[in-house]
Design an enzyme around this catalytic site. Sequence first.
Site, short mmCIF file in Angstrom:
data_model
loop_
_atom_site.label_atom_id
_atom_site.label_comp_id
_atom_site.label_asym_id
_atom_site.label_seq_id
_atom_site.Cartn_x
_atom_site.Cartn_y
_atom_site.Cartn_z
N ASP A 229 0.67 -1.30 -0.03
CA ASP A 229 -0.03 0.07 0.09
C ASP A 229 0.84 1.43 0.09
O ASP A 229 1.91 1.13 0.60
CB ASP A 229 -0.79 -0.14 1.11
N GLU A 265 1.52 -0.52 -5.01
CA GLU A 265 0.50 0.56 -5.43
C GLU A 265 1.39 1.92 -5.32
O GLU A 265 1.65 2.55 -4.40
CB GLU A 265 -0.48 0.69 -4.12
C1 QV4 Z 1 -8.39 13.59 7.37
C2 QV4 Z 1 -8.20 14.70 6.78
C3 QV4 Z 1 -6.63 14.97 7.24
C4 QV4 Z 1 -6.50 15.13 8.59
C5 QV4 Z 1 -7.05 13.89 9.22
C6 QV4 Z 1 -6.91 13.88 10.58
O1 QV4 Z 1 -8.20 14.33 5.15
O2 QV4 Z 1 -6.13 16.08 6.63
O3 QV4 Z 1 -5.35 15.31 9.08
O4 QV4 Z 1 -8.33 13.54 8.76
O5 QV4 Z 1 -7.07 12.55 11.13
C7 QV4 Z 1 -9.33 8.50 5.88
C8 QV4 Z 1 -10.37 9.78 5.77
C9 QV4 Z 1 -9.52 10.83 5.58
C10 QV4 Z 1 -8.86 11.22 7.06
C11 QV4 Z 1 -7.94 10.15 7.19
C12 QV4 Z 1 -7.30 10.04 8.64
O6 QV4 Z 1 -10.83 9.68 4.35
O7 QV4 Z 1 -10.35 11.99 5.46
O8 QV4 Z 1 -7.99 12.34 6.89
O9 QV4 Z 1 -8.47 8.61 7.23
O10 QV4 Z 1 -6.13 10.42 8.73
C13 QV4 Z 1 -7.89 4.97 2.52
C14 QV4 Z 1 -8.87 6.10 2.11
C15 QV4 Z 1 -8.41 7.55 2.67
C16 QV4 Z 1 -8.54 7.10 4.17
C17 QV4 Z 1 -7.34 5.97 4.44
C18 QV4 Z 1 -7.06 5.88 5.99
O11 QV4 Z 1 -8.66 6.27 0.71
O12 QV4 Z 1 -9.77 8.14 2.56
O13 QV4 Z 1 -8.25 8.13 4.70
O14 QV4 Z 1 -7.87 5.06 3.97
O15 QV4 Z 1 -8.26 5.56 6.54
C19 QV4 Z 1 -3.09 8.70 -2.71
C20 QV4 Z 1 -2.02 7.53 -2.23
C21 QV4 Z 1 -2.42 6.27 -2.64
C22 QV4 Z 1 -3.91 6.07 -1.90
C23 QV4 Z 1 -4.80 7.12 -2.35
C24 QV4 Z 1 -6.17 6.89 -1.62
O16 QV4 Z 1 -0.74 8.06 -3.07
O17 QV4 Z 1 -1.48 5.26 -1.86
O18 QV4 Z 1 -4.38 8.28 -2.07
N1 QV4 Z 1 -4.12 4.80 -1.72
C25 QV4 Z 1 -3.93 3.68 -0.75
C26 QV4 Z 1 -5.27 2.90 -0.46
C27 QV4 Z 1 -6.38 3.62 0.16
C28 QV4 Z 1 -6.06 3.92 1.46
C29 QV4 Z 1 -4.43 4.58 1.56
C30 QV4 Z 1 -3.54 4.19 0.60
C31 QV4 Z 1 -3.77 4.94 2.80
O19 QV4 Z 1 -5.49 2.09 -1.75
O20 QV4 Z 1 -7.45 2.87 0.44
O21 QV4 Z 1 -6.67 5.34 1.95
O22 QV4 Z 1 -3.44 3.76 3.57
O23 QV4 Z 1 -3.05 8.71 -4.08
#
Ligand code: QV4
Length: 529
Positions: A229, A265
């Site tokens: 990831d 990824e």
């Molecule tokens: C929010 C605010 C932040 C703030 C934070 C406070 O946005 O600015 O600091 O609260 O805690 C979730 C929420 C998000 C929240 C965060 C908590 O959606 O709003 O931040 O939790 O910090 C998945 C989801 C995200 C989720 C995350 C963690 O898509 O929405 O965030 O899990 O639960 C980029 C990357 C790529 C990534 C992609 C989504 O380059 O690597 O974004 N894809 C992978 C996974 C994806 C996962 C993550 C990465 C993180 O496929 O499913 O994100 O592990 O392109």
Amino acid sequence: MKLFGHICMSLHRAESSMRWAILWALLGLSVAQHDPHVRQGRTAIVHLFEWRWVDIADECERFLGPNGFGGVQISPPNEHIVLNNPWRPWWQRYQPVSYNLCSRSGNESELSDMITRCNNVGVNIYVDAVINHMCGGAGGEGTHSSCGTWFSASTKNFPSVPYSSWDFNDHKCRTGSGEIENYGDAYQVRDCRLVGLLDLALEKNYVRDKVAEFMNKLIDLGVAGFRVDACKHMWPGDLAAIYGRLHNLSNKWFPDGSRPFVYQEVIDLGGESITSGEYSHLGRVTEFKYGAKLGTVFRKWQGEKLYYTRNWGEGWGFMPTGNAVVFVDNHDNQRGHGAGGASIITFWDSRLYKMAVGYMLAHPYGVTRVMSSFRWNRHIVNGKDQNDWMGPPSHSDGSTKPVPINPDQTCGDGWVCEHRWRQIKNMVIFRNVVNGQPHSNWWDNQGNQVAFGRGDRGFIVFNNDDWDLDVTLNTGMPSGTYCDVISGQKEGDRCTGKQIHVRGDGHADFRISNRDGDPFVAIHAESKL
Ligand code: QV4
Ligand code: CA
């Protein structure tokens, strides 16, 4: 190890991947693997997103093994945060609180049993490894975790690993918010928090050892590799150091010396400071351009026409096929997360989806991954799905529901099971049957009607125009009567759908109405009567 560590550190900030490739060549170390180690000529991976381990084990034995699936990508198996607002979102599993193997999908013994049962029927397990970070910085403190382990996000204290504040990157990050603010700056993309997630200091040997310990435990249980990831957010040198610490695969199921399959990824649609090419010497990389472009072509947006895909693959600017893992949609972009945008085709557009997945599985490019989703109460306002956070079908206590199988072999209770749709299941088999055969016998109408073969083992025809297709084509296949595996399949000595008669010269007549439910036809060596 000291010299090795020093080399890693000095190259740690290396801008170009060329130096890395040379280094590894010199050191002769193969830290990771581009080979998925699929068994018995199998090819495709299915992502059973959010499935419970006990259901995956059953599915391996009753469906995936018998139908020639190569492997399953499972959701993150380690302990994660449990959130109330929004309530139990799917993405809580991307917020680790420990490496204990217990999660919304089950506990360690259920995981181990599933890996064994799937391996025993030739279906590999690939683990979604979240190693860039722990939970969000605002994750609070307490025992709101999938197995009740205490942690404190605010003090960056994860005693069950253990990790302390010394093991995170905040001191390195130079943005005001501590989060990634500009994807044009490779340093902050790697050393700052991705959406507030506590960013691990992966240059530290201690952290590398803890991550490798977690991954090696899974390897020793029998997994075949990892979907890693958020690789864009980790330095290639750190990943190389971690992959170099990984055991060989268990020789209970894999040949001695087998290196774990690694697919990383990295969302690279161009235009950012970081490219997928920085990672492709370490393992395969997800090619996100593939699904974005295929969606645009099948939707006929931006003037795209299906006949332009004659040179599909590297000809479209994708990475070399030996480095790529491809998919039509994934768990992020099917719900507007990550990248790919509105062109991404999902199960919500099922007629187009079957054609796009069929095209991907028929074409030789890359290692293919089929998405298997759950349905949720999509609620789109101004182009954004207000319910994009919704988790899998669950009981009122938040536990994930089992996957019921209906008499017609579809799934119930909100599980979509695209991998069980006849057209998709049969194209997974098609890919196995034609494996190794070249792309051949291309035909098109200079519009959205195309056809191509795979040597003398398979042939597929698409009609994505708004009028009928009626043409005689050279299939390259031996004469005989073949069952179309899209409108039906071969059952015993009969075809349940269309029949295609290939004449002695390899030619056959194809008629596909643009009003067909599935306006494409596919035949292969094993669908012959
Ligand atoms: C929010 C605010 C932040 C703030 C934070 C406070 O946005 O600015 O600091 O609260 O805690 C979730 C929420 C998000 C929240 C965060 C908590 O959606 O709003 O931040 O939790 O910090 C998945 C989801 C995200 C989720 C995350 C963690 O898509 O929405 O965030 O899990 O639960 C980029 C990357 C790529 C990534 C992609 C989504 O380059 O690597 O974004 N894809 C992978 C996974 C994806 C996962 C993550 C990465 C993180 O496929 O499913 O994100 O592990 O392109
Ligand atoms: Ca990072």
